[in-house]
Design a protein around this motif. Structure first.
Motif, PDB file in Angstrom:
ATOM      1  N   ASP A 106     -28.708  16.393   3.328  1.00  0.00           N
ATOM      2  CA  ASP A 106     -29.065  15.962   1.982  1.00  0.00           C
ATOM      3  C   ASP A 106     -29.287  14.444   1.938  1.00  0.00           C
ATOM      4  O   ASP A 106     -28.360  13.681   2.237  1.00  0.00           O
ATOM      5  CB  ASP A 106     -27.960  16.350   0.997  1.00  0.00           C
ATOM      6  N   PRO A 107     -30.486  13.986   1.573  1.00  0.00           N
ATOM      7  CA  PRO A 107     -30.756  12.538   1.568  1.00  0.00           C
ATOM      8  C   PRO A 107     -29.855  11.755   0.623  1.00  0.00           C
ATOM      9  O   PRO A 107     -29.498  10.614   0.908  1.00  0.00           O
ATOM     10  CB  PRO A 107     -32.224  12.453   1.136  1.00  0.00           C
ATOM     11  N   GLN A 108     -29.476  12.363  -0.519  1.00  0.00           N
ATOM     12  CA  GLN A 108     -28.602  11.647  -1.450  1.00  0.00           C
ATOM     13  C   GLN A 108     -27.220  11.431  -0.858  1.00  0.00           C
ATOM     14  O   GLN A 108     -26.649  10.340  -0.977  1.00  0.00           O
ATOM     15  CB  GLN A 108     -28.513  12.408  -2.769  1.00  0.00           C
ATOM     16  N   ASN A 109     -26.676  12.459  -0.223  1.00  0.00           N
ATOM     17  CA  ASN A 109     -25.379  12.293   0.439  1.00  0.00           C
ATOM     18  C   ASN A 109     -25.463  11.272   1.570  1.00  0.00           C
ATOM     19  O   ASN A 109     -24.610  10.388   1.696  1.00  0.00           O
ATOM     20  CB  ASN A 109     -24.886  13.632   0.990  1.00  0.00           C
ATOM     21  N   ALA A 110     -26.490  11.398   2.397  1.00  0.00           N
ATOM     22  CA  ALA A 110     -26.635  10.475   3.527  1.00  0.00           C
ATOM     23  C   ALA A 110     -26.804   9.043   3.041  1.00  0.00           C
ATOM     24  O   ALA A 110     -26.187   8.111   3.572  1.00  0.00           O
ATOM     25  CB  ALA A 110     -27.817  10.891   4.400  1.00  0.00           C
ATOM     26  N   GLY A 111     -27.638   8.851   2.010  1.00  0.00           N
ATOM     27  CA  GLY A 111     -27.847   7.507   1.479  1.00  0.00           C
ATOM     28  C   GLY A 111     -26.585   6.936   0.862  1.00  0.00           C
ATOM     29  O   GLY A 111     -26.277   5.741   1.016  1.00  0.00           O
ATOM     30  N   ALA A 112     -25.836   7.784   0.150  1.00  0.00           N
ATOM     31  CA  ALA A 112     -24.578   7.317  -0.445  1.00  0.00           C
ATOM     32  C   ALA A 112     -23.589   6.902   0.633  1.00  0.00           C
ATOM     33  O   ALA A 112     -22.837   5.922   0.470  1.00  0.00           O
ATOM     34  CB  ALA A 112     -23.982   8.412  -1.324  1.00  0.00           C
ATOM     35  N   ILE A 113     -23.573   7.630   1.759  1.00  0.00           N
ATOM     36  CA  ILE A 113     -22.677   7.270   2.856  1.00  0.00           C
ATOM     37  C   ILE A 113     -23.105   5.953   3.491  1.00  0.00           C
ATOM     38  O   ILE A 113     -22.263   5.117   3.843  1.00  0.00           O
ATOM     39  CB  ILE A 113     -22.616   8.399   3.897  1.00  0.00           C
ATOM     40  N   VAL A 114     -24.404   5.740   3.631  1.00  0.00           N
ATOM     41  CA  VAL A 114     -24.892   4.454   4.146  1.00  0.00           C
ATOM     42  C   VAL A 114     -24.399   3.317   3.254  1.00  0.00           C
ATOM     43  O   VAL A 114     -23.912   2.280   3.734  1.00  0.00           O
ATOM     44  CB  VAL A 114     -26.429   4.445   4.222  1.00  0.00           C
ATOM     45  N   ARG A 115     -24.505   3.511   1.929  1.00  0.00           N
ATOM     46  CA  ARG A 115     -24.052   2.478   0.987  1.00  0.00           C
ATOM     47  C   ARG A 115     -22.560   2.208   1.163  1.00  0.00           C
ATOM     48  O   ARG A 115     -22.117   1.052   1.226  1.00  0.00           O
ATOM     49  CB  ARG A 115     -24.349   2.930  -0.439  1.00  0.00           C
ATOM     50  N   THR A 116     -21.758   3.266   1.235  1.00  0.00           N
ATOM     51  CA  THR A 116     -20.314   3.116   1.409  1.00  0.00           C
ATOM     52  C   THR A 116     -19.993   2.422   2.727  1.00  0.00           C
ATOM     53  O   THR A 116     -19.155   1.509   2.783  1.00  0.00           O
ATOM     54  CB  THR A 116     -19.626   4.490   1.365  1.00  0.00           C
ATOM     55  N   ALA A 117     -20.651   2.859   3.808  1.00  0.00           N
ATOM     56  CA  ALA A 117     -20.379   2.279   5.122  1.00  0.00           C
ATOM     57  C   ALA A 117     -20.697   0.788   5.143  1.00  0.00           C
ATOM     58  O   ALA A 117     -19.925  -0.019   5.694  1.00  0.00           O
ATOM     59  CB  ALA A 117     -21.186   3.016   6.195  1.00  0.00           C
ATOM     60  N   GLU A 118     -21.810   0.409   4.530  1.00  0.00           N
ATOM     61  CA  GLU A 118     -22.183  -1.003   4.507  1.00  0.00           C
ATOM     62  C   GLU A 118     -21.182  -1.804   3.689  1.00  0.00           C
ATOM     63  O   GLU A 118     -20.748  -2.892   4.096  1.00  0.00           O
ATOM     64  CB  GLU A 118     -23.589  -1.149   3.934  1.00  0.00           C
ATOM     65  N   CYS A 119     -20.774  -1.254   2.534  1.00  0.00           N
ATOM     66  CA  CYS A 119     -19.791  -1.944   1.689  1.00  0.00           C
ATOM     67  C   CYS A 119     -18.453  -2.096   2.400  1.00  0.00           C
ATOM     68  O   CYS A 119     -17.720  -3.072   2.166  1.00  0.00           O
ATOM     69  CB  CYS A 119     -19.604  -1.188   0.373  1.00  0.00           C
ATOM     70  N   ALA A 120     -18.117  -1.130   3.260  1.00  0.00           N
ATOM     71  CA  ALA A 120     -16.838  -1.157   3.969  1.00  0.00           C
ATOM     72  C   ALA A 120     -16.896  -1.995   5.251  1.00  0.00           C
ATOM     73  O   ALA A 120     -15.888  -2.098   5.960  1.00  0.00           O
ATOM     74  CB  ALA A 120     -16.392   0.263   4.301  1.00  0.00           C
ATOM     75  N   GLY A 121     -18.044  -2.562   5.545  1.00  0.00           N
ATOM     76  CA  GLY A 121     -18.156  -3.432   6.709  1.00  0.00           C
ATOM     77  C   GLY A 121     -18.408  -2.732   8.023  1.00  0.00           C
ATOM     78  O   GLY A 121     -18.156  -3.300   9.093  1.00  0.00           O
ATOM     79  N   ALA A 122     -18.907  -1.486   7.967  1.00  0.00           N
ATOM     80  CA  ALA A 122     -19.258  -0.799   9.218  1.00  0.00           C
ATOM     81  C   ALA A 122     -20.345  -1.577   9.953  1.00  0.00           C
ATOM     82  O   ALA A 122     -21.169  -2.260   9.334  1.00  0.00           O
ATOM     83  CB  ALA A 122     -19.718   0.622   8.932  1.00  0.00           C
ATOM     84  N   HIS A 123     -20.334  -1.460  11.263  1.00  0.00           N
ATOM     85  CA  HIS A 123     -21.319  -2.174  12.071  1.00  0.00           C
ATOM     86  C   HIS A 123     -22.604  -1.371  12.299  1.00  0.00           C
ATOM     87  O   HIS A 123     -23.607  -1.922  12.747  1.00  0.00           O
ATOM     88  CB  HIS A 123     -20.700  -2.548  13.419  1.00  0.00           C
ATOM     89  N   GLY A 124     -22.554  -0.081  11.995  1.00  0.00           N
ATOM     90  CA  GLY A 124     -23.743   0.739  12.154  1.00  0.00           C
ATOM     91  C   GLY A 124     -23.459   2.177  11.780  1.00  0.00           C
ATOM     92  O   GLY A 124     -22.295   2.565  11.570  1.00  0.00           O
ATOM     93  N   LEU A 125     -24.516   2.949  11.681  1.00  0.00           N
ATOM     94  CA  LEU A 125     -24.416   4.373  11.364  1.00  0.00           C
ATOM     95  C   LEU A 125     -25.299   5.140  12.341  1.00  0.00           C
ATOM     96  O   LEU A 125     -26.388   4.682  12.692  1.00  0.00           O
ATOM     97  CB  LEU A 125     -24.843   4.621   9.919  1.00  0.00           C
ATOM     98  N   VAL A 126     -24.813   6.304  12.777  1.00  0.00           N
ATOM     99  CA  VAL A 126     -25.523   7.121  13.760  1.00  0.00           C
ATOM    100  C   VAL A 126     -25.866   8.460  13.127  1.00  0.00           C
ATOM    101  O   VAL A 126     -25.013   9.091  12.490  1.00  0.00           O
ATOM    102  CB  VAL A 126     -24.669   7.331  15.027  1.00  0.00           C
ATOM    103  N   MET A 127     -27.106   8.905  13.300  1.00  0.00           N
ATOM    104  CA  MET A 127     -27.573  10.190  12.785  1.00  0.00           C
ATOM    105  C   MET A 127     -28.297  10.951  13.877  1.00  0.00           C
ATOM    106  O   MET A 127     -28.863  10.352  14.791  1.00  0.00           O
ATOM    107  CB  MET A 127     -28.549  10.001  11.611  1.00  0.00           C
TER     108      MET A 127
END
Length: 247
Positions: A106-127
């Motif tokens: 689901d693009p909305q779920n994936a996009g929301a997770i990207v937003r959360t990860a960036e806000c939390a200071g993650a260094h990257g996301l893997v799909m």
């Protein structure tokens, strides 16, 4: 980031001469015609996955451009790699913190997770390349622009990607309702790849076996699970909490 190609001829030519840039092709469900056969053949030759999609999804991906029932995603030059993400953490003087999505569609779920990860200071996301939300307008909108700041690595084989991270000293921690420990008992101060599965399905069995730890979020109410993007927020900010306590 990905570029979006729309139209039968544009996609066909990109498959023929794109030197591997095309990462996925979407065809209108039930579409017919000779050029569609050519598209299938060209995609097969280039080893590019092809999926059928409803018109509404194609319209969204094409953002109003005429698409003739054909849309493709093409990797931009310099697409980020796992090594880029690890280097980013090293350059920032931090233990790697990477969010991994196991076939979240689901693009909305994936996009929301990207937003959360960036806000939390993650260094990257893997799909994963297949059976995952396309990195396109829908995902970009739901990330609220975060996708412009967080490297998103597209991989063909998730197990191999996790093994590569583990070789680099990163612990793979999967979110699972039957996890052996509560998320607050996990060690998120160490280098970590936080692995999340598809809504309603969770992690695939092979992904679970590849993880070093499986953690659960304790539930007190009558509903037994959180939306995956909500679970991602709980887990990502547990990483923030733990790492903040040791500073």
């Amino acid at each position: 980031m990905s570029a979006v190609l729309a139209g039968r001829r544009a996609v066909l030519e990109a498959l023929r001469v794109g030197a591997g840039r095309v990462t996925r092709v979407y065809l209108l469900e039930g579409g017919r015609g000779g050029i569609l056969r050519e598209l299938h053949e060209a995609a097969a030759s280039a080893r590019v996955p092809v999926e059928e999609a409803p018109r509404e999804m194609l319209d969204q991906l094409a953002e109003g451009r005429p698409h003739q029932g054909v849309v493709a995603l093409a990797a931009s030059a310099g697409a980020p790699t796992l090594d880029d993400v690890l280097r980013r953490a090293r350059d920032q003087g931090e233990a790697p913190f990477i969010v991994v999505l196991d076939e979240i569609k689901d693009p909305q779920n994936a996009g929301a997770i990207v937003r959360t990860a960036e806000c939390a200071g993650a260094h990257g996301l893997v799909m994963t390349e297949r059976r995952s939300a396309p990195v396109g307008p829908g995902m970009e909108r739901s990330s609220a622009g975060a996708i412009e700041h967080l490297p998103v690595v597209i991989v063909g084989n998730l197990r191999q990607a996790l093994d590569r991270l583990k070789e680099a000293g990163v612990w793979a921690v999967g979110a699972d309702m039957a996890g052996t420990k509560a998320h607050t008992d996990a060690d998120f101060v160490r280098p970590v790849a936080l692995v999340l599965g598809e809504e309603g399905k969770g992690l695939r069995d092979l992904t679970k076996k590849t993880c070093d730890d499986l953690v659960r979020i304790p539930m007190k109410g009558k509903i037994g699970s959180l939306n995956v993007s909500a679970a991602a927020a709980v887990l990502c900010f547990e990483v923030v909490r733990q790492r903040g306590l040791v500073r």
